[in-house]
Design a protein around this motif. Structure first.
Motif, PDB file in Angstrom:
ATOM      1  N   LEU A 198       0.830  -1.201   0.000  1.00  0.00           N
ATOM      2  CA  LEU A 198       0.000   0.000   0.000  1.00  0.00           C
ATOM      3  C   LEU A 198       0.868   1.256   0.000  1.00  0.00           C
ATOM      4  O   LEU A 198       1.908   1.299   0.646  1.00  0.00           O
ATOM      5  N   LYS A 199       0.422   2.264  -0.705  1.00  0.00           N
ATOM      6  CA  LYS A 199       1.199   3.494  -0.855  1.00  0.00           C
ATOM      7  C   LYS A 199       0.836   4.520   0.229  1.00  0.00           C
ATOM      8  O   LYS A 199      -0.306   4.609   0.669  1.00  0.00           O
ATOM      9  N   GLY A 200       1.839   5.283   0.642  1.00  0.00           N
ATOM     10  CA  GLY A 200       1.600   6.435   1.496  1.00  0.00           C
ATOM     11  C   GLY A 200       1.334   6.146   2.960  1.00  0.00           C
ATOM     12  O   GLY A 200       0.837   7.012   3.679  1.00  0.00           O
ATOM     13  N   ILE A 201       1.655   4.935   3.422  1.00  0.00           N
ATOM     14  CA  ILE A 201       1.375   4.611   4.827  1.00  0.00           C
ATOM     15  C   ILE A 201       2.624   4.130   5.567  1.00  0.00           C
ATOM     16  O   ILE A 201       2.519   3.530   6.634  1.00  0.00           O
ATOM     17  N   ALA A 202       3.792   4.406   5.021  1.00  0.00           N
ATOM     18  CA  ALA A 202       5.033   3.828   5.556  1.00  0.00           C
ATOM     19  C   ALA A 202       5.335   4.236   6.991  1.00  0.00           C
ATOM     20  O   ALA A 202       6.094   3.546   7.681  1.00  0.00           O
ATOM     21  N   ASP A 203       4.757   5.330   7.460  1.00  0.00           N
ATOM     22  CA  ASP A 203       4.992   5.755   8.846  1.00  0.00           C
ATOM     23  C   ASP A 203       3.867   5.318   9.788  1.00  0.00           C
ATOM     24  O   ASP A 203       3.886   5.674  10.969  1.00  0.00           O
ATOM     25  N   SER A 204       2.926   4.550   9.277  1.00  0.00           N
ATOM     26  CA  SER A 204       1.781   4.160  10.102  1.00  0.00           C
ATOM     27  C   SER A 204       2.096   2.944  10.966  1.00  0.00           C
ATOM     28  O   SER A 204       2.962   2.130  10.641  1.00  0.00           O
ATOM     29  N   HIS A 205       1.366   2.833  12.049  1.00  0.00           N
ATOM     30  CA  HIS A 205       1.491   1.696  12.967  1.00  0.00           C
ATOM     31  C   HIS A 205       1.265   0.381  12.233  1.00  0.00           C
ATOM     32  O   HIS A 205       1.996  -0.599  12.439  1.00  0.00           O
ATOM     33  N   PHE A 206       0.263   0.331  11.346  1.00  0.00           N
ATOM     34  CA  PHE A 206      -0.098  -0.915  10.659  1.00  0.00           C
ATOM     35  C   PHE A 206       1.024  -1.368   9.729  1.00  0.00           C
ATOM     36  O   PHE A 206       1.353  -2.554   9.663  1.00  0.00           O
ATOM     37  N   TYR A 207       1.611  -0.419   9.018  1.00  0.00           N
ATOM     38  CA  TYR A 207       2.713  -0.748   8.116  1.00  0.00           C
ATOM     39  C   TYR A 207       3.921  -1.275   8.895  1.00  0.00           C
ATOM     40  O   TYR A 207       4.502  -2.310   8.546  1.00  0.00           O
ATOM     41  N   LEU A 208       4.283  -0.579   9.951  1.00  0.00           N
ATOM     42  CA  LEU A 208       5.482  -0.955  10.702  1.00  0.00           C
ATOM     43  C   LEU A 208       5.299  -2.276  11.436  1.00  0.00           C
ATOM     44  O   LEU A 208       6.242  -3.079  11.526  1.00  0.00           O
ATOM     45  N   GLU A 209       4.099  -2.533  11.937  1.00  0.00           N
ATOM     46  CA  GLU A 209       3.843  -3.836  12.549  1.00  0.00           C
ATOM     47  C   GLU A 209       3.954  -4.945  11.505  1.00  0.00           C
ATOM     48  O   GLU A 209       4.460  -6.039  11.785  1.00  0.00           O
ATOM     49  N   ALA A 210       3.480  -4.666  10.290  1.00  0.00           N
ATOM     50  CA  ALA A 210       3.598  -5.646   9.213  1.00  0.00           C
ATOM     51  C   ALA A 210       5.067  -5.924   8.901  1.00  0.00           C
ATOM     52  O   ALA A 210       5.463  -7.086   8.712  1.00  0.00           O
ATOM     53  N   VAL A 211       5.879  -4.869   8.865  1.00  0.00           N
ATOM     54  CA  VAL A 211       7.312  -5.032   8.623  1.00  0.00           C
ATOM     55  C   VAL A 211       7.945  -5.917   9.686  1.00  0.00           C
ATOM     56  O   VAL A 211       8.708  -6.846   9.389  1.00  0.00           O
ATOM     57  N   MET A 212       7.620  -5.663  10.941  1.00  0.00           N
ATOM     58  CA  MET A 212       8.198  -6.443  12.040  1.00  0.00           C
ATOM     59  C   MET A 212       7.811  -7.921  11.932  1.00  0.00           C
ATOM     60  O   MET A 212       8.642  -8.812  12.083  1.00  0.00           O
ATOM     61  N   TRP A 213       6.529  -8.174  11.652  1.00  0.00           N
ATOM     62  CA  TRP A 213       6.050  -9.562  11.626  1.00  0.00           C
ATOM     63  C   TRP A 213       6.609 -10.320  10.426  1.00  0.00           C
ATOM     64  O   TRP A 213       7.073 -11.467  10.567  1.00  0.00           O
ATOM     65  N   ILE A 214       6.582  -9.701   9.254  1.00  0.00           N
ATOM     66  CA  ILE A 214       7.080 -10.381   8.050  1.00  0.00           C
ATOM     67  C   ILE A 214       8.571 -10.673   8.181  1.00  0.00           C
ATOM     68  O   ILE A 214       9.045 -11.757   7.817  1.00  0.00           O
ATOM     69  N   TYR A 241      10.179   4.506  19.969  1.00  0.00           N
ATOM     70  CA  TYR A 241       9.767   3.110  20.033  1.00  0.00           C
ATOM     71  C   TYR A 241      10.013   2.361  18.722  1.00  0.00           C
ATOM     72  O   TYR A 241      10.556   1.251  18.716  1.00  0.00           O
ATOM     73  N   TRP A 242       9.625   2.969  17.594  1.00  0.00           N
ATOM     74  CA  TRP A 242       9.763   2.253  16.332  1.00  0.00           C
ATOM     75  C   TRP A 242      11.216   2.131  15.898  1.00  0.00           C
ATOM     76  O   TRP A 242      11.601   1.131  15.277  1.00  0.00           O
ATOM     77  N   LYS A 243      12.041   3.107  16.223  1.00  0.00           N
ATOM     78  CA  LYS A 243      13.471   2.958  15.939  1.00  0.00           C
ATOM     79  C   LYS A 243      14.033   1.799  16.755  1.00  0.00           C
ATOM     80  O   LYS A 243      14.847   1.004  16.251  1.00  0.00           O
ATOM     81  N   PHE A 244      13.579   1.697  18.016  1.00  0.00           N
ATOM     82  CA  PHE A 244      13.983   0.566  18.856  1.00  0.00           C
ATOM     83  C   PHE A 244      13.584  -0.753  18.195  1.00  0.00           C
ATOM     84  O   PHE A 244      14.392  -1.693  18.127  1.00  0.00           O
ATOM     85  N   ARG A 245      12.340  -0.847  17.731  1.00  0.00           N
ATOM     86  CA  ARG A 245      11.849  -2.093  17.139  1.00  0.00           C
ATOM     87  C   ARG A 245      12.647  -2.486  15.899  1.00  0.00           C
ATOM     88  O   ARG A 245      12.993  -3.659  15.714  1.00  0.00           O
ATOM     89  N   VAL A 246      12.949  -1.503  15.063  1.00  0.00           N
ATOM     90  CA  VAL A 246      13.703  -1.793  13.840  1.00  0.00           C
ATOM     91  C   VAL A 246      15.123  -2.255  14.183  1.00  0.00           C
ATOM     92  O   VAL A 246      15.633  -3.232  13.612  1.00  0.00           O
ATOM     93  N   LEU A 271      18.955  -0.518  23.055  1.00  0.00           N
ATOM     94  CA  LEU A 271      18.721  -0.356  24.496  1.00  0.00           C
ATOM     95  C   LEU A 271      18.949   1.066  24.988  1.00  0.00           C
ATOM     96  O   LEU A 271      18.561   1.402  26.108  1.00  0.00           O
ATOM     97  N   LYS A 272      19.570   1.893  24.163  1.00  0.00           N
ATOM     98  CA  LYS A 272      19.776   3.295  24.542  1.00  0.00           C
ATOM     99  C   LYS A 272      18.514   4.133  24.288  1.00  0.00           C
ATOM    100  O   LYS A 272      18.447   5.287  24.700  1.00  0.00           O
ATOM    101  N   ILE A 273      17.540   3.539  23.607  1.00  0.00           N
ATOM    102  CA  ILE A 273      16.311   4.261  23.266  1.00  0.00           C
ATOM    103  C   ILE A 273      15.248   3.958  24.317  1.00  0.00           C
ATOM    104  O   ILE A 273      14.930   2.804  24.581  1.00  0.00           O
ATOM    105  N   GLU A 274      14.708   4.987  24.910  1.00  0.00           N
ATOM    106  CA  GLU A 274      13.725   4.808  25.975  1.00  0.00           C
ATOM    107  C   GLU A 274      12.320   4.625  25.420  1.00  0.00           C
ATOM    108  O   GLU A 274      11.892   5.336  24.504  1.00  0.00           O
ATOM    109  N   HIS A 275      11.603   3.627  25.950  1.00  0.00           N
ATOM    110  CA  HIS A 275      10.187   3.441  25.669  1.00  0.00           C
ATOM    111  C   HIS A 275       9.617   2.561  26.777  1.00  0.00           C
ATOM    112  O   HIS A 275      10.344   2.054  27.630  1.00  0.00           O
ATOM    113  N   GLN A 276       8.290   2.362  26.754  1.00  0.00           N
ATOM    114  CA  GLN A 276       7.622   1.728  27.890  1.00  0.00           C
ATOM    115  C   GLN A 276       7.240   0.263  27.654  1.00  0.00           C
ATOM    116  O   GLN A 276       6.601  -0.340  28.523  1.00  0.00           O
ATOM    117  N   PHE A 277       7.633  -0.319  26.539  1.00  0.00           N
ATOM    118  CA  PHE A 277       7.188  -1.681  26.221  1.00  0.00           C
ATOM    119  C   PHE A 277       8.237  -2.690  26.693  1.00  0.00           C
ATOM    120  O   PHE A 277       9.135  -3.102  25.947  1.00  0.00           O
TER     121      PHE A 277
END
Length: 292
Positions: A198-214, A241-246, A271-277
């Motif tokens: 899908l186009k134009g959603i690369a910064d969205s939660h749904f896109y990034l979760e898809a990237v992580m899972w795939i 958070y998303w930089k941490f995940r990547v 680990l230098k990136i702070e988040h709550q998860f």
């Protein structure tokens, strides 16, 4: 007798031009104020956005514009958990379809999918106008999903994707829900890959979760080139958070490849990136401990 065409007097011409320019000025003023209200909405300054949209609704006579302003105010109220006020405001929307869509939004916001289904189970969204029918199918599909009525959920979500046009964020969420329903791993992967296309959603939660899972799936299958390609599709400008995940997933990929030094660098940077998860932090720490 020859009838000569009447030439409007100068005063009439001036009055007509002034009326046209006045209308243009009013439209420009409305558009500018709408953008201000929308900016407040995007910033999640919900009370200010709600007041701005209600003021705009009172300032325009165009029915659909009024309804759109009221519907945005409804969402702003729902975000503040003022569900009764939001539902009352939706009653001011004259367009029956826009009013219905606003009620659906409130039902889902307050976590009442059973109320949505009670209201709309028999609704034929095919009769709704094109600008709203996909919203109706999506909202009802999500309500069915939350109620674990998966057959009806799948039907409505598929219809929402079919009708959504350029609303790629809605398509992405619908595809994510359908992927969650898929019993076959191959089908789940197929549906999730469609989110990446899908186009134009690369910064969205749904896109990034898809990237992580795939990426995780490809790593488990030792398909490292595929994992690399998908991971690179995530924006390099991500923060928090998303930089941490990547970085974490990049560490997983390098470790699976046998590049322990590169993996350790990615994990340490993450680990230098702070988040709550906490579970994701624990995963990275466990990976680092296993490398020692």
């Amino acid at each position: 007798m020859v009838i000569k065409p009447r030439i409007p007097c100068v005063k009439i011409i001036i009055a007509l031009i002034a009326a046209i320019l006045s209308g243009a000025d009013l439209f420009a003023d409305y558009a500018a104020k709408y953008l201000v209200a929308e900016h407040l909405f995007i910033q999640r300054k919900n009370d200010e956005a709600r007041l701005a949209f209600e003021a705009l609704a009172g300032a325009t006579l165009e029915p659909r514009a009024r309804g759109q302003c009221f519907s945005m105010a409804v969402i702003a109220l729902a975000r503040q958990k003022k569900y009764d006020e939001a539902m009352q405001l939706s009653g001011k929307i004259k367009d029956p379809y826009l009013a219905a869509g606003s009620r659906m939004t409130v039902y889902l916001a307050k976590g009442a999918p059973e109320e949505l289904i009670a209201d709309f189970a028999g609704e034929n969204m095919d009769e709704w106008p094109e600008y709203l029918n996909h919203h109706g199918y999506f909202s009802r599909g999500k309500a069915y999903y939350l109620l674990r009525d998966y057959d009806n959920a799948a039907d409505d979500l598929a219809k929402a994707i079919e009708l959504a046009g350029c609303n790629n964020i809605m398509k992405a969420e619908a595809l994510q829900l359908l992927a969650n329903l898929a019993c076959d791993p191959g089908k789940k992967l197929e549906l999730t890959l469609k989110i990446i296309d899908l186009k134009g959603i690369a910064d969205s939660h749904f896109y990034l979760e898809a990237v992580m899972w795939i990426t995780e799936v490809y790593i488990r299958k030792n398909e490292f080139a595929g994992a690399e390609k998908i991971l690179q599709s995530a924006s390099p400008g991500l923060e928090g958070y998303w930089k941490f995940r990547v970085l974490s997933r990049r560490g997983d990929l390098e470790l699976a490849r046998g590049n322990k030094a590169a993996a350790k660098e990615c994990y340490s940077h993450a680990l230098k990136i702070e988040h709550q998860f906490k579970p994701f932090i624990d995963h990275v720490k466990k990976q680092l401990e296993g490398m020692e």
